[in-house]
Design an enzyme around this catalytic site. Structure first.
Site, short mmCIF file in Angstrom:
data_model
loop_
_atom_site.label_atom_id
_atom_site.label_comp_id
_atom_site.label_asym_id
_atom_site.label_seq_id
_atom_site.Cartn_x
_atom_site.Cartn_y
_atom_site.Cartn_z
N LYS A 224 -3.62 26.95 69.82
CA LYS A 224 -2.88 28.19 70.08
C LYS A 224 -3.28 29.26 69.08
CE LYS A 224 0.96 30.02 68.71
NZ LYS A 224 0.67 31.47 68.73
N GLY B 285 -1.07 29.09 58.36
CA GLY B 285 -0.12 30.20 58.52
C GLY B 285 0.83 30.25 57.35
N SER B 286 2.04 30.71 57.62
CA SER B 286 2.98 30.93 56.52
C SER B 286 3.57 29.61 56.02
CB SER B 286 4.11 31.85 56.99
OG SER B 286 4.82 31.23 58.04
N THR B 287 3.99 29.61 54.77
CA THR B 287 4.60 28.42 54.18
C THR B 287 5.90 28.07 54.91
OG1 THR B 287 3.56 28.85 52.06
CG2 THR B 287 5.55 27.51 52.01
N GLU B 288 6.62 29.12 55.32
CA GLU B 288 7.89 28.89 56.01
C GLU B 288 7.69 28.08 57.30
OE1 GLU B 288 9.64 32.61 57.03
OE2 GLU B 288 11.17 31.61 58.24
N GLY C 215 5.02 26.39 58.05
CA GLY C 215 4.42 25.12 57.65
C GLY C 215 5.48 24.08 57.31
N GLU D 193 -2.48 24.41 55.99
CA GLU D 193 -3.13 25.38 55.09
C GLU D 193 -2.20 26.58 55.04
OE1 GLU D 193 -6.14 24.93 53.64
OE2 GLU D 193 -6.71 23.09 54.69
N CYS E 258 -5.26 34.29 52.79
CA CYS E 258 -4.35 33.36 52.10
C CYS E 258 -4.81 33.11 50.67
CB CYS E 258 -4.21 32.07 52.88
SG CYS E 258 -5.78 31.42 53.44
N GLU F 201 3.92 36.25 48.43
CA GLU F 201 2.69 36.62 49.13
C GLU F 201 2.96 37.92 49.90
OE1 GLU F 201 1.37 34.03 52.38
OE2 GLU F 201 -0.63 34.12 51.52
P1 NDP Z 1 3.20 32.43 61.02
O1 NDP Z 1 3.14 31.29 60.09
O2 NDP Z 1 4.45 32.71 61.75
O3 NDP Z 1 2.06 32.31 62.13
C1 NDP Z 1 0.97 31.42 62.12
C2 NDP Z 1 0.81 30.77 63.49
O4 NDP Z 1 1.92 29.91 63.77
C3 NDP Z 1 0.79 31.76 64.64
O5 NDP Z 1 -0.06 31.30 65.65
C4 NDP Z 1 2.24 31.75 65.09
O6 NDP Z 1 2.41 32.24 66.38
C5 NDP Z 1 2.56 30.27 64.98
N1 NDP Z 1 3.98 29.95 64.87
C6 NDP Z 1 5.02 30.74 64.53
N2 NDP Z 1 6.17 30.04 64.51
C7 NDP Z 1 5.85 28.76 64.83
C8 NDP Z 1 6.60 27.55 64.97
N3 NDP Z 1 7.91 27.51 64.74
N4 NDP Z 1 5.94 26.42 65.31
C9 NDP Z 1 4.61 26.43 65.50
N5 NDP Z 1 3.86 27.54 65.40
C10 NDP Z 1 4.46 28.69 65.07
O7 NDP Z 1 2.75 33.72 60.24
P2 NDP Z 1 3.06 35.25 60.64
O8 NDP Z 1 1.99 35.70 61.52
O9 NDP Z 1 4.45 35.41 61.11
O10 NDP Z 1 2.95 35.95 59.22
C11 NDP Z 1 4.04 35.90 58.33
C12 NDP Z 1 3.56 35.77 56.91
O11 NDP Z 1 2.88 34.55 56.76
C13 NDP Z 1 2.55 36.80 56.49
O12 NDP Z 1 3.15 37.95 56.06
C14 NDP Z 1 1.82 36.10 55.41
O13 NDP Z 1 2.49 36.24 54.19
C15 NDP Z 1 1.83 34.66 55.84
N6 NDP Z 1 0.59 34.22 56.49
C16 NDP Z 1 -0.23 33.42 55.80
C17 NDP Z 1 -1.41 33.00 56.36
C18 NDP Z 1 -2.32 32.13 55.62
O14 NDP Z 1 -3.45 31.95 56.03
N7 NDP Z 1 -1.88 31.54 54.54
C19 NDP Z 1 -1.83 33.43 57.68
C20 NDP Z 1 -0.87 34.25 58.37
C21 NDP Z 1 0.28 34.62 57.76
P3 NDP Z 1 2.61 33.84 66.55
O15 NDP Z 1 1.49 34.51 65.90
O16 NDP Z 1 2.52 34.01 67.98
O17 NDP Z 1 3.93 34.13 65.96
#
Ligand code: NDP
Length: 478
Positions: A184, A236-239, A241, A258, A292, A389
Protein backbone atom coordinates in the site's frame (compact mmCIF):
# COMPACT_ATOMS: atom_id res chain seq x y z
CA UNK A 1 29.86 39.78 -5.74
CA UNK A 2 27.23 40.02 -8.51
CA UNK A 3 24.65 37.27 -8.38
CA UNK A 4 23.49 35.81 -11.67
CA UNK A 5 19.84 35.02 -12.12
CA UNK A 6 18.87 31.63 -13.44
CA UNK A 7 16.52 31.32 -16.39
CA UNK A 8 13.71 28.82 -15.78
CA UNK A 9 14.73 25.32 -16.87
CA UNK A 10 11.56 23.26 -16.58
CA UNK A 11 11.61 19.56 -17.32
CA UNK A 12 8.80 18.73 -19.76
CA UNK A 13 5.95 16.78 -18.23
CA UNK A 14 4.80 15.52 -21.64
CA UNK A 15 6.74 12.29 -21.07
CA UNK A 16 4.13 11.34 -18.47
CA UNK A 17 0.75 10.23 -19.71
CA UNK A 18 -1.51 10.45 -16.71
CA UNK A 19 -4.71 8.45 -16.78
CA UNK A 20 -7.86 10.09 -15.49
CA UNK A 21 -8.35 7.28 -13.02
CA UNK A 22 -6.41 4.29 -11.73
CA UNK A 23 -7.74 0.97 -10.47
CA UNK A 24 -6.25 -1.41 -7.94
CA UNK A 25 -3.53 -3.74 -9.20
CA UNK A 26 -4.59 -7.21 -8.13
CA UNK A 27 -3.58 -10.51 -9.70
CA UNK A 28 -1.78 -8.78 -12.56
CA UNK A 29 -4.69 -6.58 -13.63
CA UNK A 30 -6.03 -3.12 -12.87
CA UNK A 31 -9.62 -3.14 -11.66
CA UNK A 32 -12.21 -1.29 -9.55
CA UNK A 33 -12.75 -1.68 -5.83
CA UNK A 34 -15.66 -3.72 -4.52
CA UNK A 35 -17.46 -0.67 -3.14
CA UNK A 36 -16.41 1.81 -5.86
CA UNK A 37 -14.69 4.32 -3.57
CA UNK A 38 -12.02 6.65 -4.92
CA UNK A 39 -9.90 9.66 -3.91
CA UNK A 40 -7.94 12.30 -5.76
CA UNK A 41 -4.20 12.76 -5.77
CA UNK A 42 -2.92 16.29 -6.28
CA UNK A 43 0.31 18.06 -7.10
CA UNK A 44 1.44 19.67 -3.82
CA UNK A 45 3.20 22.41 -5.81
CA UNK A 46 0.06 23.64 -7.57
CA UNK A 47 -2.88 21.82 -5.92
CA UNK A 48 -3.85 20.62 -9.42
CA UNK A 49 -5.73 17.32 -9.41
CA UNK A 50 -3.51 14.77 -11.15
CA UNK A 51 -5.75 11.71 -11.15
CA UNK A 52 -8.44 9.80 -9.35
CA UNK A 53 -7.22 6.74 -7.48
CA UNK A 54 -9.20 3.79 -6.18
CA UNK A 55 -9.57 3.33 -2.44
CA UNK A 56 -9.22 -0.29 -1.44
CA UNK A 57 -11.52 -1.53 1.31
CA UNK A 58 -11.13 -4.70 3.41
CA UNK A 59 -12.73 -6.86 0.68
CA UNK A 60 -10.19 -5.59 -1.87
CA UNK A 61 -7.30 -6.17 0.50
CA UNK A 62 -8.64 -9.69 0.98
CA UNK A 63 -8.71 -10.26 -2.80
CA UNK A 64 -5.13 -8.99 -3.08
CA UNK A 65 -3.90 -11.24 -0.26
CA UNK A 66 -5.66 -14.23 -1.83
CA UNK A 67 -4.02 -13.49 -5.20
CA UNK A 68 -0.63 -13.13 -3.52
CA UNK A 69 -1.09 -16.42 -1.63
CA UNK A 70 -2.00 -18.29 -4.81
CA UNK A 71 0.98 -16.83 -6.66
CA UNK A 72 3.23 -17.68 -3.72
CA UNK A 73 2.15 -21.30 -3.52
CA UNK A 74 1.80 -22.15 -7.18
CA UNK A 75 4.39 -19.99 -8.91
CA UNK A 76 6.87 -17.81 -7.12
CA UNK A 77 8.14 -19.84 -4.16
CA UNK A 78 8.47 -22.89 -6.39
CA UNK A 79 10.47 -21.04 -9.03
CA UNK A 80 14.28 -21.49 -8.93
CA UNK A 81 16.11 -18.40 -7.69
CA UNK A 82 17.89 -17.94 -11.02
CA UNK A 83 14.47 -17.59 -12.73
CA UNK A 84 13.21 -15.08 -10.15
CA UNK A 85 16.42 -13.14 -10.71
CA UNK A 86 15.60 -12.75 -14.39
CA UNK A 87 12.35 -10.97 -13.54
CA UNK A 88 14.10 -8.66 -11.07
CA UNK A 89 16.81 -7.80 -13.59
CA UNK A 90 14.09 -7.13 -16.15
CA UNK A 91 12.25 -4.80 -13.76
CA UNK A 92 15.52 -2.97 -13.00
CA UNK A 93 16.20 -2.43 -16.70
CA UNK A 94 12.66 -1.19 -17.38
CA UNK A 95 13.01 1.26 -14.47
CA UNK A 96 16.17 2.56 -16.13
CA UNK A 97 14.48 2.80 -19.50
CA UNK A 98 11.52 4.68 -18.03
CA UNK A 99 13.67 6.70 -15.60
CA UNK A 100 12.82 10.15 -16.93
CA UNK A 101 9.10 9.45 -16.92
CA UNK A 102 9.25 8.03 -13.37
CA UNK A 103 11.26 11.01 -12.14
CA UNK A 104 8.78 13.51 -13.57
CA UNK A 105 5.83 11.55 -12.16
CA UNK A 106 7.46 11.38 -8.72
CA UNK A 107 8.15 15.12 -8.67
CA UNK A 108 4.60 15.87 -9.82
CA UNK A 109 2.91 13.76 -7.16
CA UNK A 110 5.35 14.30 -4.30
CA UNK A 111 6.63 17.86 -4.84
CA UNK A 112 10.33 16.96 -4.62
CA UNK A 113 12.80 18.70 -6.96
CA UNK A 114 13.32 16.90 -10.27
CA UNK A 115 17.08 17.07 -9.66
CA UNK A 116 16.57 14.74 -6.69
CA UNK A 117 14.04 12.35 -8.23
CA UNK A 118 16.16 12.17 -11.40
CA UNK A 119 19.62 11.85 -9.77
CA UNK A 120 18.86 10.12 -6.48
CA UNK A 121 15.47 8.39 -6.14
CA UNK A 122 15.08 6.66 -9.49
CA UNK A 123 18.73 5.56 -9.96
CA UNK A 124 18.58 4.06 -6.45
CA UNK A 125 15.32 2.26 -7.32
CA UNK A 126 17.02 0.57 -10.29
CA UNK A 127 20.13 -0.13 -8.18
CA UNK A 128 18.01 -1.88 -5.55
CA UNK A 129 16.42 -4.21 -8.06
CA UNK A 130 19.78 -4.96 -9.67
CA UNK A 131 21.33 -5.64 -6.27
CA UNK A 132 18.63 -8.01 -5.00
CA UNK A 133 18.36 -9.70 -8.40
CA UNK A 134 21.95 -10.74 -7.76
CA UNK A 135 21.01 -12.39 -4.44
CA UNK A 136 18.00 -14.39 -5.73
CA UNK A 137 20.07 -17.40 -6.81
CA UNK A 138 22.66 -17.14 -4.02
CA UNK A 139 20.49 -17.18 -0.90
CA UNK A 140 22.15 -20.32 0.41
CA UNK A 141 25.42 -18.35 0.63
CA UNK A 142 23.90 -15.38 2.48
CA UNK A 143 24.65 -16.73 5.94
CA UNK A 144 21.10 -17.82 6.79
CA UNK A 145 21.55 -21.58 6.50
CA UNK A 146 21.96 -23.96 3.57
CA UNK A 147 18.39 -23.71 2.24
CA UNK A 148 16.70 -20.55 3.55
CA UNK A 149 12.96 -20.48 2.92
CA UNK A 150 10.75 -17.48 2.12
CA UNK A 151 8.06 -16.41 4.59
CA UNK A 152 5.01 -16.30 2.31
CA UNK A 153 2.91 -13.22 1.64
CA UNK A 154 4.32 -9.84 2.72
CA UNK A 155 2.02 -6.90 3.55
CA UNK A 156 4.00 -3.70 2.98
CA UNK A 157 2.99 -0.14 3.89
CA UNK A 158 5.12 2.79 2.78
CA UNK A 159 5.17 6.58 3.30
CA UNK A 160 5.12 9.53 0.94
CA UNK A 161 8.63 10.93 1.28
CA UNK A 162 10.42 8.54 -1.14
CA UNK A 163 7.46 6.78 -2.77
CA UNK A 164 9.12 4.66 -5.45
CA UNK A 165 12.36 4.21 -3.53
CA UNK A 166 10.55 2.87 -0.47
CA UNK A 167 8.61 0.55 -2.77
CA UNK A 168 11.93 -0.74 -4.13
CA UNK A 169 13.36 -1.18 -0.62
CA UNK A 170 10.33 -3.32 0.22
CA UNK A 171 9.58 -5.24 -2.97
CA UNK A 172 13.08 -6.08 -4.28
CA UNK A 173 14.31 -8.16 -1.29
CA UNK A 174 10.86 -9.72 -0.75
CA UNK A 175 10.71 -11.02 -4.31
CA UNK A 176 14.35 -12.07 -4.39
CA UNK A 177 13.72 -14.32 -1.37
CA UNK A 178 10.64 -15.91 -2.98
CA UNK A 179 7.84 -14.05 -1.19
CA UNK A 180 4.88 -12.40 -2.90
CA UNK A 181 3.64 -8.97 -1.85
CA UNK A 182 0.67 -6.71 -1.31
CA UNK A 183 1.87 -3.12 -1.04
CA UNK A 184 0.00 0.00 0.00
CA UNK A 185 1.54 3.30 -1.09
CA UNK A 186 0.79 6.51 0.85
CA UNK A 187 -2.49 8.25 0.11
CA UNK A 188 -0.77 11.41 -1.17
CA UNK A 189 1.75 9.67 -3.47
CA UNK A 190 0.23 6.63 -5.18
CA UNK A 191 1.17 7.36 -8.79
CA UNK A 192 4.66 5.90 -9.09
CA UNK A 193 3.53 2.70 -7.36
CA UNK A 194 0.82 2.41 -10.02
CA UNK A 195 3.42 3.05 -12.73
CA UNK A 196 5.42 0.26 -11.10
CA UNK A 197 2.38 -2.01 -11.47
CA UNK A 198 2.53 -1.31 -15.21
CA UNK A 199 6.23 -2.18 -15.13
CA UNK A 200 5.36 -5.54 -13.55
CA UNK A 201 2.99 -6.17 -16.47
CA UNK A 202 5.67 -5.07 -18.93
CA UNK A 203 8.15 -7.48 -17.31
CA UNK A 204 5.60 -10.32 -17.59
CA UNK A 205 5.80 -10.89 -13.85
CA UNK A 206 3.42 -13.75 -13.04
CA UNK A 207 0.01 -12.43 -11.85
CA UNK A 208 -0.36 -12.03 -8.08
CA UNK A 209 3.37 -11.80 -7.28
CA UNK A 210 3.03 -8.02 -6.80
CA UNK A 211 -0.31 -6.44 -5.85
CA UNK A 212 -0.76 -2.71 -5.25
CA UNK A 213 -3.72 -1.55 -3.15
CA UNK A 214 -4.13 2.21 -2.97
CA UNK A 215 -5.95 3.93 -0.11
CA UNK A 216 -5.44 5.75 3.17
CA UNK A 217 -4.57 4.64 6.69
CA UNK A 218 -7.62 2.34 6.92
CA UNK A 219 -6.42 0.38 3.89
CA UNK A 220 -3.00 0.06 5.55
CA UNK A 221 -4.63 -1.16 8.73
CA UNK A 222 -6.74 -3.75 6.85
CA UNK A 223 -3.56 -5.01 5.20
CA UNK A 224 -1.35 -5.34 8.27
CA UNK A 225 -4.18 -6.89 10.29
CA UNK A 226 -5.16 -9.38 7.57
CA UNK A 227 -4.73 -12.91 8.96
CA UNK A 228 -3.48 -14.19 5.59
CA UNK A 229 -0.15 -12.35 5.60
CA UNK A 230 3.05 -13.75 7.06
CA UNK A 231 5.19 -10.66 7.18
CA UNK A 232 4.60 -6.94 7.78
CA UNK A 233 7.06 -4.32 6.58
CA UNK A 234 6.27 -0.73 7.49
CA UNK A 235 7.99 2.62 7.04
CA UNK A 236 6.35 5.70 8.51
CA UNK A 237 5.63 7.44 11.78
CA UNK A 238 6.57 6.00 15.16
CA UNK A 239 2.96 6.38 16.28
CA UNK A 240 1.56 4.15 13.52
CA UNK A 241 4.56 1.83 13.90
CA UNK A 242 3.61 1.26 17.54
CA UNK A 243 -0.01 0.54 16.57
CA UNK A 244 1.21 -2.02 14.06
CA UNK A 245 3.57 -3.63 16.58
CA UNK A 246 0.63 -3.95 19.01
CA UNK A 247 -1.68 -5.40 16.34
CA UNK A 248 0.91 -7.97 15.26
CA UNK A 249 2.16 -8.92 18.75
CA UNK A 250 -0.37 -11.74 19.30
CA UNK A 251 0.18 -13.17 15.80
CA UNK A 252 3.01 -15.15 14.20
CA UNK A 253 3.68 -12.38 11.67
CA UNK A 254 7.28 -11.31 11.31
CA UNK A 255 7.50 -7.50 11.54
CA UNK A 256 10.06 -4.90 10.52
CA UNK A 257 9.52 -1.22 11.32
CA UNK A 258 11.46 1.73 9.91
CA UNK A 259 10.22 4.72 11.87
CA UNK A 260 11.13 8.30 12.68
CA UNK A 261 14.37 9.99 13.60
CA UNK A 262 15.91 13.13 15.08
CA UNK A 263 19.47 12.74 13.90
CA UNK A 264 22.40 14.72 15.24
CA UNK A 265 24.84 16.14 12.72
CA UNK A 266 27.96 16.85 14.78
CA UNK A 267 30.50 19.43 13.54
CA UNK A 268 33.86 19.55 15.32
CA UNK A 269 36.16 22.59 15.28
CA UNK A 270 38.68 20.97 12.93
CA UNK A 271 36.08 20.13 10.25
CA UNK A 272 36.46 21.78 6.83
CA UNK A 273 33.73 24.39 7.18
CA UNK A 274 32.62 24.67 3.55
CA UNK A 275 32.32 20.91 3.21
CA UNK A 276 30.49 20.64 6.53
CA UNK A 277 28.03 23.36 5.52
CA UNK A 278 27.23 21.45 2.31
CA UNK A 279 26.64 18.38 4.46
CA UNK A 280 24.41 20.29 6.88
CA UNK A 281 22.34 21.64 3.98
CA UNK A 282 22.10 18.21 2.36
CA UNK A 283 21.29 16.70 5.75
CA UNK A 284 18.21 18.80 6.44
CA UNK A 285 17.05 20.52 3.23
CA UNK A 286 17.32 17.51 0.90
CA UNK A 287 13.75 16.45 0.03
CA UNK A 288 12.41 19.42 2.07
CA UNK A 289 13.58 17.63 5.21
CA UNK A 290 10.97 14.91 4.64
CA UNK A 291 13.62 12.35 5.47
CA UNK A 292 13.48 9.97 8.43
CA UNK A 293 17.27 10.09 8.78
CA UNK A 294 17.49 13.89 8.24
CA UNK A 295 20.21 15.70 10.20
CA UNK A 296 17.62 17.84 11.94
CA UNK A 297 19.73 18.59 15.06
CA UNK A 298 22.96 20.39 14.28
CA UNK A 299 25.52 20.12 17.07
CA UNK A 300 28.36 22.61 16.52
CA UNK A 301 31.48 22.86 18.64
CA UNK A 302 31.28 26.19 20.44
CA UNK A 303 34.66 27.47 19.17
CA UNK A 304 33.48 27.43 15.51
CA UNK A 305 29.82 28.26 16.09
CA UNK A 306 29.96 31.82 14.67
CA UNK A 307 31.92 30.79 11.61
CA UNK A 308 29.70 27.79 10.81
CA UNK A 309 26.48 29.75 11.33
CA UNK A 310 27.62 32.67 9.17
CA UNK A 311 28.61 30.32 6.40
CA UNK A 312 25.37 28.34 6.73
CA UNK A 313 23.26 31.50 6.47
CA UNK A 314 25.16 32.59 3.35
CA UNK A 315 24.62 29.17 1.78
CA UNK A 316 20.91 29.14 2.62
CA UNK A 317 20.47 32.47 0.87
CA UNK A 318 21.50 30.76 -2.38
CA UNK A 319 18.97 27.91 -2.18
CA UNK A 320 16.31 28.14 -4.85
CA UNK A 321 12.79 27.26 -3.77
CA UNK A 322 10.00 26.72 -6.28
CA UNK A 323 8.70 24.63 -9.16
CA UNK A 324 9.78 21.03 -8.48
CA UNK A 325 10.02 20.40 -12.22
CA UNK A 326 12.58 23.19 -12.69
CA UNK A 327 16.05 21.65 -12.93
CA UNK A 328 17.53 24.53 -10.90
CA UNK A 329 15.22 24.04 -7.93
CA UNK A 330 16.85 23.00 -4.65
CA UNK A 331 13.80 23.05 -2.35
CA UNK A 332 10.44 21.85 -3.62
CA UNK A 333 6.94 21.76 -2.17
CA UNK A 334 5.84 20.34 1.17
CA UNK A 335 4.04 17.10 0.42
CA UNK A 336 0.61 17.92 1.86
CA UNK A 337 -1.45 20.57 3.62
CA UNK A 338 -1.45 18.36 6.73
CA UNK A 339 2.34 18.13 6.78
CA UNK A 340 2.66 21.88 6.23
CA UNK A 341 0.35 22.50 9.19
CA UNK A 342 2.53 20.24 11.34
CA UNK A 343 5.75 22.04 10.32
CA UNK A 344 4.14 25.44 10.98
CA UNK A 345 2.84 24.34 14.36
CA UNK A 346 6.18 23.01 15.59
CA UNK A 347 8.00 26.10 14.29
CA UNK A 348 5.60 28.31 16.23
CA UNK A 349 6.24 26.20 19.31
CA UNK A 350 9.98 26.72 18.75
CA UNK A 351 9.53 30.50 18.82
CA UNK A 352 7.17 30.37 21.79
CA UNK A 353 9.73 28.32 23.73
CA UNK A 354 12.33 31.04 23.13
CA UNK A 355 14.46 29.81 20.21
CA UNK A 356 15.39 32.31 17.48
CA UNK A 357 13.98 31.61 14.06
CA UNK A 358 15.72 32.62 10.82
CA UNK A 359 15.00 32.06 7.12
CA UNK A 360 16.69 33.65 4.11
CA UNK A 361 14.60 36.13 2.11
CA UNK A 362 12.45 33.80 0.08
CA UNK A 363 9.33 34.34 -1.98
CA UNK A 364 6.84 31.52 -1.57
CA UNK A 365 4.53 30.60 -4.46
CA UNK A 366 0.90 31.54 -3.86
CA UNK A 367 -0.59 28.15 -4.70
CA UNK A 368 0.54 24.87 -3.23
CA UNK A 369 2.22 23.99 0.08
CA UNK A 370 5.49 25.75 0.84
CA UNK A 371 7.79 26.37 3.77
CA UNK A 372 11.08 28.30 3.60
CA UNK A 373 14.38 26.74 4.72
CA UNK A 374 14.51 27.64 8.41
CA UNK A 375 17.14 27.61 11.16
CA UNK A 376 16.47 27.81 14.88
CA UNK A 377 19.33 28.94 17.11
CA UNK A 378 19.37 29.22 20.88
CA UNK A 379 17.77 25.78 21.04
CA UNK A 380 18.04 23.79 24.25
CA UNK A 381 17.67 20.04 24.58
CA UNK A 382 14.34 20.46 26.35
CA UNK A 383 12.74 22.33 23.45
CA UNK A 384 10.17 20.38 21.46
CA UNK A 385 11.96 21.32 18.22
CA UNK A 386 15.04 19.53 19.58
CA UNK A 387 13.10 16.42 20.54
CA UNK A 388 10.31 15.90 18.03
CA UNK A 389 10.53 14.95 14.38
CA UNK A 390 9.41 18.02 12.39
CA UNK A 391 9.83 16.28 9.03
CA UNK A 392 10.31 19.56 7.22
CA UNK A 393 13.05 22.02 6.20
CA UNK A 394 13.72 23.13 9.76
CA UNK A 395 17.10 22.84 11.49
CA UNK A 396 17.61 23.13 15.25
CA UNK A 397 21.10 24.30 16.21
CA UNK A 398 22.74 23.37 19.52
CA UNK A 399 26.33 23.65 20.70
CA UNK A 400 28.82 21.50 22.62
CA UNK A 401 32.35 21.88 24.02
CA UNK A 402 33.81 18.37 24.27
CA UNK A 403 33.39 15.13 22.32
CA UNK A 404 31.84 13.50 25.40
CA UNK A 405 29.23 16.26 25.55
CA UNK A 406 28.53 15.82 21.84
CA UNK A 407 27.87 12.10 22.35
CA UNK A 408 25.67 12.81 25.36
CA UNK A 409 23.56 15.32 23.45
CA UNK A 410 23.44 13.33 20.22
CA UNK A 411 22.14 10.26 22.08
CA UNK A 412 19.64 12.28 24.11
CA UNK A 413 16.68 11.33 21.92
CA UNK A 414 14.11 8.55 21.87
CA UNK A 415 15.20 7.87 18.27
CA UNK A 416 18.34 6.28 16.84
CA UNK A 417 18.27 6.10 13.07
CA UNK A 418 21.30 8.07 11.87
CA UNK A 419 24.01 10.54 12.80
CA UNK A 420 26.73 12.57 11.10
CA UNK A 421 30.27 13.44 12.25
CA UNK A 422 32.45 16.15 10.70
CA UNK A 423 36.12 16.19 11.65
CA UNK A 424 39.58 15.79 10.09
CA UNK A 425 40.54 13.18 12.69
CA UNK A 426 39.89 9.56 11.77
CA UNK A 427 40.36 8.49 15.38
CA UNK A 428 37.64 10.89 16.52
CA UNK A 429 35.28 9.57 13.84
CA UNK A 430 35.77 6.02 15.11
CA UNK A 431 35.48 7.12 18.74
CA UNK A 432 32.18 8.86 17.99
CA UNK A 433 30.82 6.09 15.77
CA UNK A 434 31.29 3.51 18.50
CA UNK A 435 29.35 5.66 20.98
CA UNK A 436 26.51 7.05 18.89
CA UNK A 437 23.36 4.94 19.22
CA UNK A 438 22.30 5.23 15.60
CA UNK A 439 21.80 2.63 12.87
CA UNK A 440 23.89 4.63 10.39
CA UNK A 441 26.75 7.01 11.19
CA UNK A 442 28.01 9.08 8.28
CA UNK A 443 31.47 10.63 8.51
CA UNK A 444 32.20 13.82 6.55
CA UNK A 445 29.12 13.18 4.43
CA UNK A 446 25.38 12.81 5.00
CA UNK A 447 22.37 11.09 3.42
CA UNK A 448 24.46 8.70 1.37
CA UNK A 449 22.60 5.57 0.34
CA UNK A 450 23.63 2.39 -1.34
CA UNK A 451 21.68 -0.85 -1.80
CA UNK A 452 24.55 -2.89 -0.36
CA UNK A 453 24.44 -1.02 2.93
CA UNK A 454 22.01 -1.95 5.72
CA UNK A 455 19.73 0.77 7.06
CA UNK A 456 17.57 0.77 10.18
CA UNK A 457 17.17 2.10 13.68
CA UNK A 458 17.62 1.71 17.39
CA UNK A 459 15.03 2.55 20.05
CA UNK A 460 11.89 4.25 18.70
CA UNK A 461 13.32 4.39 15.19
CA UNK A 462 12.17 0.80 14.78
CA UNK A 463 13.65 -2.63 14.29
CA UNK A 464 14.95 -4.74 11.43
CA UNK A 465 17.32 -3.74 8.67
CA UNK A 466 16.68 -2.97 5.03
CA UNK A 467 19.35 -3.08 2.35
CA UNK A 468 22.40 -5.22 1.92
CA UNK A 469 22.72 -8.86 2.96
CA UNK A 470 21.07 -7.93 6.27
CA UNK A 471 17.93 -6.90 4.37
CA UNK A 472 17.39 -10.51 3.24
CA UNK A 473 16.84 -11.71 6.80
CA UNK A 474 13.54 -9.83 7.06
CA UNK A 475 12.13 -11.93 4.23
CA UNK A 476 13.51 -15.35 5.13
CA UNK A 477 12.24 -17.88 7.65
CA UNK A 478 15.29 -17.72 9.91
P1 NDP B 1 2.01 7.57 8.71
O1 NDP B 1 2.87 6.75 9.58
O2 NDP B 1 0.60 7.79 9.08
O3 NDP B 1 1.98 6.96 7.23
C1 NDP B 1 2.83 5.96 6.72
C2 NDP B 1 2.01 4.92 5.96
O4 NDP B 1 1.18 4.19 6.85
C3 NDP B 1 1.07 5.51 4.93
O5 NDP B 1 0.96 4.66 3.83
C4 NDP B 1 -0.23 5.58 5.71
O6 NDP B 1 -1.35 5.69 4.89
C5 NDP B 1 -0.19 4.27 6.45
N1 NDP B 1 -1.02 4.20 7.65
C6 NDP B 1 -1.57 5.20 8.38
N2 NDP B 1 -2.24 4.71 9.44
C7 NDP B 1 -2.10 3.37 9.40
C8 NDP B 1 -2.56 2.29 10.23
N3 NDP B 1 -3.26 2.51 11.33
N4 NDP B 1 -2.22 1.03 9.89
C9 NDP B 1 -1.47 0.78 8.80
N5 NDP B 1 -1.03 1.75 7.97
C10 NDP B 1 -1.33 3.03 8.27
O7 NDP B 1 2.72 8.95 8.46
P2 NDP B 1 2.04 10.32 7.98
O8 NDP B 1 2.06 10.33 6.52
O9 NDP B 1 0.73 10.53 8.65
O10 NDP B 1 3.06 11.38 8.56
C11 NDP B 1 2.98 11.76 9.91
C12 NDP B 1 4.36 11.98 10.48
O11 NDP B 1 5.07 10.77 10.45
C13 NDP B 1 5.21 12.93 9.69
O12 NDP B 1 4.99 14.23 10.05
C14 NDP B 1 6.58 12.48 10.04
O13 NDP B 1 7.01 13.06 11.24
C15 NDP B 1 6.44 11.00 10.23
N6 NDP B 1 6.85 10.21 9.06
C16 NDP B 1 8.00 9.53 9.13
C17 NDP B 1 8.44 8.80 8.06
C18 NDP B 1 9.70 8.06 8.12
O14 NDP B 1 10.18 7.61 7.09
N7 NDP B 1 10.27 7.88 9.28
C19 NDP B 1 7.71 8.76 6.80
C20 NDP B 1 6.46 9.47 6.83
C21 NDP B 1 6.08 10.16 7.93
P3 NDP B 1 -1.81 7.18 4.44
O15 NDP B 1 -0.66 7.84 3.83
O16 NDP B 1 -2.82 6.91 3.44
O17 NDP B 1 -2.30 7.82 5.68
Amino acid sequence: MPKFEYAPAPESRSIVSLRESYGLFINGEFGPSVDGRAFKTISPATEEVLAEVTEAGPADVDRAVTAARKAYEHTWSAMPGRERAKYLFRIARIVQERARELAVLESLDNGKPIRESRDVDIPLVAAHFFYYAGWADKLEYAGYGPAPRPLGVAGQVIPWNFPLLMLAWKIAPALACGNTVVLKPAETTPLTALAFAEICQQADLPPGVVNIVTGAGETGRALVEHPGIDKVAFTGSTEVGKQIARACAPTRKKVTLELGGKAANVVFEDAPVDQAVEGIVNGIFFNQGHVCCAGSRLLVQESVYDEVLASLRRRLATLRLGDPLDKNTDVGAINSAAQLAKIRELSEVGEAEGAQRWSPPCELPVKGFWFPPTIFTGVSQAHRIAREEIFGPVLSVLTFRTPAEAVEKANNTPYGLSAGVWTEKGSLILWMASRLRAGVVWANTFNKFDPTSPFGGYKESGYGREGGRHGLEAYLDV
